[in-house]
Design a protein around this motif. Structure first.
Motif, PDB file in Angstrom:
ATOM      1  N   PHE A   1     -47.506   0.525   6.461  1.00 23.85           N
ATOM      2  CA  PHE A   1     -46.697   1.249   5.481  1.00 23.85           C
ATOM      3  C   PHE A   1     -47.582   2.084   4.571  1.00 23.85           C
ATOM      4  O   PHE A   1     -48.812   1.989   4.591  1.00 23.85           O
ATOM      5  CB  PHE A   1     -45.841   0.277   4.657  1.00 23.85           C
ATOM      6  N   GLU A   2     -46.946   2.917   3.756  1.00 27.46           N
ATOM      7  CA  GLU A   2     -47.664   3.757   2.791  1.00 27.46           C
ATOM      8  C   GLU A   2     -47.386   3.262   1.380  1.00 27.46           C
ATOM      9  O   GLU A   2     -46.272   2.838   1.061  1.00 27.46           O
ATOM     10  CB  GLU A   2     -47.267   5.223   2.934  1.00 27.46           C
ATOM     11  N   VAL A   3     -48.425   3.302   0.535  1.00 25.16           N
ATOM     12  CA  VAL A   3     -48.296   2.904  -0.867  1.00 25.16           C
ATOM     13  C   VAL A   3     -48.651   4.109  -1.741  1.00 25.16           C
ATOM     14  O   VAL A   3     -49.811   4.540  -1.753  1.00 25.16           O
ATOM     15  CB  VAL A   3     -49.221   1.716  -1.209  1.00 25.16           C
TER      16      VAL A   3
ATOM     17  N   GLU B   1     -37.840   5.155   4.093  1.00 24.84           N
ATOM     18  CA  GLU B   1     -39.218   4.662   4.021  1.00 24.84           C
ATOM     19  C   GLU B   1     -39.811   4.850   5.399  1.00 24.84           C
ATOM     20  O   GLU B   1     -39.120   4.684   6.417  1.00 24.84           O
ATOM     21  CB  GLU B   1     -39.244   3.185   3.610  1.00 24.84           C
ATOM     22  N   SER B   2     -41.082   5.214   5.434  1.00 24.22           N
ATOM     23  CA  SER B   2     -41.696   5.524   6.723  1.00 24.22           C
ATOM     24  C   SER B   2     -42.846   4.569   7.028  1.00 24.22           C
ATOM     25  O   SER B   2     -43.496   4.029   6.123  1.00 24.22           O
ATOM     26  CB  SER B   2     -42.195   6.973   6.751  1.00 24.22           C
TER      27      SER B   2
ATOM     28  N   PHE C   1     -52.510   8.465   7.625  1.00 26.62           N
ATOM     29  CA  PHE C   1     -51.218   7.828   7.839  1.00 26.62           C
ATOM     30  C   PHE C   1     -50.303   8.824   8.523  1.00 26.62           C
ATOM     31  O   PHE C   1     -50.036   9.897   7.991  1.00 26.62           O
ATOM     32  CB  PHE C   1     -50.634   7.371   6.503  1.00 26.62           C
ATOM     33  N   SER C   2     -49.849   8.493   9.717  1.00 24.10           N
ATOM     34  CA  SER C   2     -49.007   9.400  10.490  1.00 24.10           C
ATOM     35  C   SER C   2     -47.731   8.660  10.876  1.00 24.10           C
ATOM     36  O   SER C   2     -47.654   8.028  11.933  1.00 24.10           O
ATOM     37  CB  SER C   2     -49.751   9.871  11.751  1.00 24.10           C
ATOM     38  N   PRO C   3     -46.702   8.713  10.022  1.00 23.86           N
ATOM     39  CA  PRO C   3     -45.501   7.904  10.262  1.00 23.86           C
ATOM     40  C   PRO C   3     -44.727   8.320  11.496  1.00 23.86           C
ATOM     41  O   PRO C   3     -44.589   9.509  11.797  1.00 23.86           O
ATOM     42  CB  PRO C   3     -44.679   8.140   8.987  1.00 23.86           C
ATOM     43  N   ASN C   4     -44.222   7.335  12.219  1.00 30.72           N
ATOM     44  CA  ASN C   4     -43.377   7.591  13.382  1.00 30.72           C
ATOM     45  C   ASN C   4     -42.165   6.665  13.427  1.00 30.72           C
ATOM     46  O   ASN C   4     -41.447   6.618  14.422  1.00 30.72           O
ATOM     47  CB  ASN C   4     -44.184   7.484  14.685  1.00 30.72           C
TER      48      ASN C   4
ATOM     49  N   THR D   1     -48.089  -4.195   7.323  1.00 37.22           N
ATOM     50  CA  THR D   1     -49.270  -4.274   6.467  1.00 37.22           C
ATOM     51  C   THR D   1     -49.687  -2.866   6.049  1.00 37.22           C
ATOM     52  O   THR D   1     -49.018  -1.875   6.369  1.00 37.22           O
ATOM     53  CB  THR D   1     -50.419  -5.028   7.153  1.00 37.22           C
ATOM     54  N   HIS D   2     -50.810  -2.779   5.369  1.00 33.76           N
ATOM     55  CA  HIS D   2     -51.280  -1.511   4.808  1.00 33.76           C
ATOM     56  C   HIS D   2     -51.756  -0.522   5.868  1.00 33.76           C
ATOM     57  O   HIS D   2     -52.141  -0.912   6.982  1.00 33.76           O
ATOM     58  CB  HIS D   2     -52.434  -1.773   3.842  1.00 33.76           C
TER      59      HIS D   2
END
Length: 224
Positions: A143-145, A215-216, A160-163, A108-109
């Protein structure tokens, strides 16, 4: 093992812009991928609403066929006004799909997005999939948009801190084709929601993780 995957998005197009390559990868792995949306994505606009709604519905169907996922529910709450809808109504819609599908992975967002619809859907999803005994969910990812996550601000006190980084170089062409289905939502460069901008983001996420294109995602919860 084959998994059931659910994407909970505010608007049709969010799934493809954020995660089109990942969706195609799940499908390649024989996972069953479903998505649900909450608004038509255009009712906040002032002109040609009915025409754009029809075009957007057609675009969402086309994108789903290209990527290989299934829309399980498309709701028509007011676009960019989900804060005018009772949160419990949104949660119950998600819970109904949860009961029907029992997905193992949910996307989700990000809670940090500029778009209010995104933030509310994220909150509702987290609530609907709160940890309970005998819960089937194993992973909850955000996820990021582009043009929402990146347009946000630290003033929201969230970021947003992707891992999680998923390689999509083998699926970029399929994502690109699906993105072109949503041509009304794609902007011209140097906008971050341009085809070039989305590709650049995939390059950046790849650079950050030793991959060609990626994609992160941010892992919120994982249960073993």
């Amino acid at each position: 093992m084959k998994k059931k995957i659910l994407f909970v998005v505010a608007h049709t197009d969010d799934e493809t812009i954020s995660s089109g390559g990942t969706i195609a990868r799940h499908v390649k792995l024989k996972d069953k991928v479903y998505a649900m949306s909450f608004t038509d994505g255009v009712s906040a606009r002032k002109t040609n609403k009915n025409k754009i709604v029809k075009e957007r519905v057609a675009a969402s169907i086309k994108a789903s066929k290209i990527l290989g996922f299934k829309w399980i529910k498309n709701l028509n709450f007011p676009d960019n006004e989900l804060d005018s809808v009772s949160l419990i109504k949104i949660i119950r819609e998600i819970e109904a799909i949860k009961k029907k599908l029992q997905p193992e992975i949910v996307y989700t967002h990000s809670f940090s997005d500029l778009n209010i619809d995104h933030r509310i859907v994220a909150q509702a999803t987290l609530t609907a999939f709160r940890p309970e005994p005998n819960e089937k969910l194993k992973e909850l990812r955000t996820f990021e948009v582009p043009s929402s996550t990146d347009f946000s601000s630290s003033k929201f006190k969230k970021s947003f801190s992707p891992n999680i980084f998923i390689p999509i170089d083998k699926f970029w062409e399929k994502k690109l084709k699906a993105l072109k289905s949503y041509k009304l939502e794609i902007r011209k460069p140097p906008h971050s929601r341009s085809l070039k901008g989305i590709h650049n983001l995939a390059k950046i996420r790849g650079n950050q993780s030793g991959l060609e294109l990626a994609e992160s995602f941010e892992l919120i919860r994982k249960i073993y």
